[in-house]
Design a protein around this motif. Structure first.
Motif, PDB file in Angstrom:
ATOM      1  N   LEU A  54       0.834  -1.201   0.000  1.00  0.00           N
ATOM      2  CA  LEU A  54       0.000   0.000   0.000  1.00  0.00           C
ATOM      3  C   LEU A  54       0.866   1.247   0.000  1.00  0.00           C
ATOM      4  CD1 LEU A  54      -2.580  -0.920   2.788  1.00  0.00           C
ATOM      5  CD2 LEU A  54      -2.923  -1.014   0.322  1.00  0.00           C
ATOM      6  N   ARG A  55       0.401   2.279  -0.669  1.00  0.00           N
ATOM      7  CA  ARG A  55       1.053   3.578  -0.536  1.00  0.00           C
ATOM      8  C   ARG A  55       0.831   4.057   0.886  1.00  0.00           C
ATOM      9  NH1 ARG A  55      -1.567   6.886  -5.337  1.00  0.00           N
ATOM     10  NH2 ARG A  55      -3.158   6.702  -3.766  1.00  0.00           N
ATOM     11  N   GLU A  57      -0.315   6.735   2.381  1.00  0.00           N
ATOM     12  CA  GLU A  57      -1.583   7.338   2.791  1.00  0.00           C
ATOM     13  C   GLU A  57      -2.763   6.374   2.715  1.00  0.00           C
ATOM     14  OE1 GLU A  57      -1.019   8.290  -1.566  1.00  0.00           O
ATOM     15  OE2 GLU A  57       0.226   8.556   0.197  1.00  0.00           O
ATOM     16  N   GLU A  58      -2.637   5.284   1.966  1.00  0.00           N
ATOM     17  CA  GLU A  58      -3.743   4.341   1.832  1.00  0.00           C
ATOM     18  C   GLU A  58      -4.104   3.670   3.153  1.00  0.00           C
ATOM     19  OE1 GLU A  58      -5.706   3.799  -0.853  1.00  0.00           O
ATOM     20  OE2 GLU A  58      -4.591   5.468  -1.708  1.00  0.00           O
ATOM     21  N   CYS A  59      -3.144   3.504   4.035  1.00  0.00           N
ATOM     22  CA  CYS A  59      -3.434   2.821   5.305  1.00  0.00           C
ATOM     23  C   CYS A  59      -4.419   3.617   6.166  1.00  0.00           C
ATOM     24  CB  CYS A  59      -2.158   2.529   6.065  1.00  0.00           C
ATOM     25  SG  CYS A  59      -1.273   3.981   6.637  1.00  0.00           S
ATOM     26  N   PHE A  60      -4.555   4.905   5.924  1.00  0.00           N
ATOM     27  CA  PHE A  60      -5.491   5.725   6.692  1.00  0.00           C
ATOM     28  C   PHE A  60      -6.926   5.602   6.191  1.00  0.00           C
ATOM     29  CE2 PHE A  60      -1.375   7.906   7.018  1.00  0.00           C
ATOM     30  CZ  PHE A  60      -1.207   7.816   8.391  1.00  0.00           C
ATOM     31  N   PHE A  61      -7.116   4.927   5.075  1.00  0.00           N
ATOM     32  CA  PHE A  61      -8.437   4.820   4.466  1.00  0.00           C
ATOM     33  C   PHE A  61      -8.926   3.376   4.392  1.00  0.00           C
ATOM     34  CE2 PHE A  61      -6.482   8.698   2.918  1.00  0.00           C
ATOM     35  CZ  PHE A  61      -7.465   9.618   3.259  1.00  0.00           C
ATOM     36  N   ILE A  62      -8.330   2.505   5.193  1.00  0.00           N
ATOM     37  CA  ILE A  62      -8.738   1.105   5.248  1.00  0.00           C
ATOM     38  C   ILE A  62      -9.034   0.754   6.699  1.00  0.00           C
ATOM     39  CG2 ILE A  62      -8.009  -1.283   4.930  1.00  0.00           C
ATOM     40  CD1 ILE A  62      -6.265  -0.364   2.634  1.00  0.00           C
ATOM     41  N   LYS A  63     -10.192   0.146   6.912  1.00  0.00           N
ATOM     42  CA  LYS A  63     -10.570  -0.319   8.245  1.00  0.00           C
ATOM     43  C   LYS A  63     -11.139  -1.724   8.124  1.00  0.00           C
ATOM     44  CE  LYS A  63     -11.964   2.629  11.338  1.00  0.00           C
ATOM     45  NZ  LYS A  63     -12.795   3.560  12.122  1.00  0.00           N
ATOM     46  N   ARG A  64     -11.087  -2.450   9.229  1.00  0.00           N
ATOM     47  CA  ARG A  64     -11.655  -3.793   9.254  1.00  0.00           C
ATOM     48  C   ARG A  64     -13.177  -3.723   9.112  1.00  0.00           C
ATOM     49  NH1 ARG A  64      -9.998  -5.884  14.700  1.00  0.00           N
ATOM     50  NH2 ARG A  64      -9.942  -3.677  15.162  1.00  0.00           N
ATOM     51  N   PRO A  65     -13.787  -4.735   8.487  1.00  0.00           N
ATOM     52  CA  PRO A  65     -15.239  -4.749   8.306  1.00  0.00           C
ATOM     53  C   PRO A  65     -16.012  -4.601   9.625  1.00  0.00           C
ATOM     54  CG  PRO A  65     -14.235  -6.434   6.944  1.00  0.00           C
ATOM     55  CD  PRO A  65     -13.133  -5.869   7.824  1.00  0.00           C
ATOM     56  N   HIS A  66     -15.402  -4.990  10.727  1.00  0.00           N
ATOM     57  CA  HIS A  66     -16.045  -4.875  12.036  1.00  0.00           C
ATOM     58  C   HIS A  66     -16.493  -3.435  12.325  1.00  0.00           C
ATOM     59  CE1 HIS A  66     -16.758  -5.674  16.287  1.00  0.00           C
ATOM     60  NE2 HIS A  66     -16.044  -4.618  16.558  1.00  0.00           N
ATOM     61  N   PHE A  67     -15.826  -2.451  11.735  1.00  0.00           N
ATOM     62  CA  PHE A  67     -16.121  -1.042  11.998  1.00  0.00           C
ATOM     63  C   PHE A  67     -17.007  -0.394  10.933  1.00  0.00           C
ATOM     64  CE2 PHE A  67     -12.154  -1.869  14.248  1.00  0.00           C
ATOM     65  CZ  PHE A  67     -12.505  -1.436  15.524  1.00  0.00           C
ATOM     66  N   VAL A  68     -17.629  -1.172  10.078  1.00  0.00           N
ATOM     67  CA  VAL A  68     -18.423  -0.624   8.997  1.00  0.00           C
ATOM     68  C   VAL A  68     -19.608   0.206   9.514  1.00  0.00           C
ATOM     69  CG1 VAL A  68     -19.991  -2.563   8.650  1.00  0.00           C
ATOM     70  CG2 VAL A  68     -19.319  -1.150   6.703  1.00  0.00           C
ATOM     71  N   PHE A  69     -20.040  -0.021  10.725  1.00  0.00           N
ATOM     72  CA  PHE A  69     -21.161   0.736  11.281  1.00  0.00           C
ATOM     73  C   PHE A  69     -20.809   2.211  11.474  1.00  0.00           C
ATOM     74  CE2 PHE A  69     -18.710  -0.561  14.952  1.00  0.00           C
ATOM     75  CZ  PHE A  69     -18.726   0.552  15.764  1.00  0.00           C
TER      76      PHE A  69
END
Length: 70
Positions: A54-55, A57-69
């Motif tokens: 990942l570039r 800055e991309e790590c700041f825009f990915i979260k685990r599905p658990h937090f989709v709420f």
């Protein structure tokens, strides 16, 4: 509602409702001086589904599905 219950328990909590377009319109990026501002959606994906490198800055825009709420 879930985020409010988790993060807004304090009596000093404030909720602001807006849209992405209104946020973009209200930001004056001329004063950033050598910095950048990225506004983009968060992807909710499992870590094992992230392919390749990942570039930074991309790590700041990915979260685990658990937090989709959120």
């Amino acid at each position: 509602m879930a985020m409010w219950e988790i993060y807004g328990r304090d009596t000093n909590a404030v909720a602001i409702q807006t849209t992405i377009s209104r946020i973009k319109e209200s930001i004056d990026s001329s004063g950033l001086r050598g910095h950048s501002l990225l506004l983009k959606p968060v992807d909710y994906i499992r870590s094992e589904d992230v392919k390749g490198v990942l570039r930074y800055e991309e790590c700041f825009f990915i979260k685990r599905p658990h937090f989709v709420f959120e």
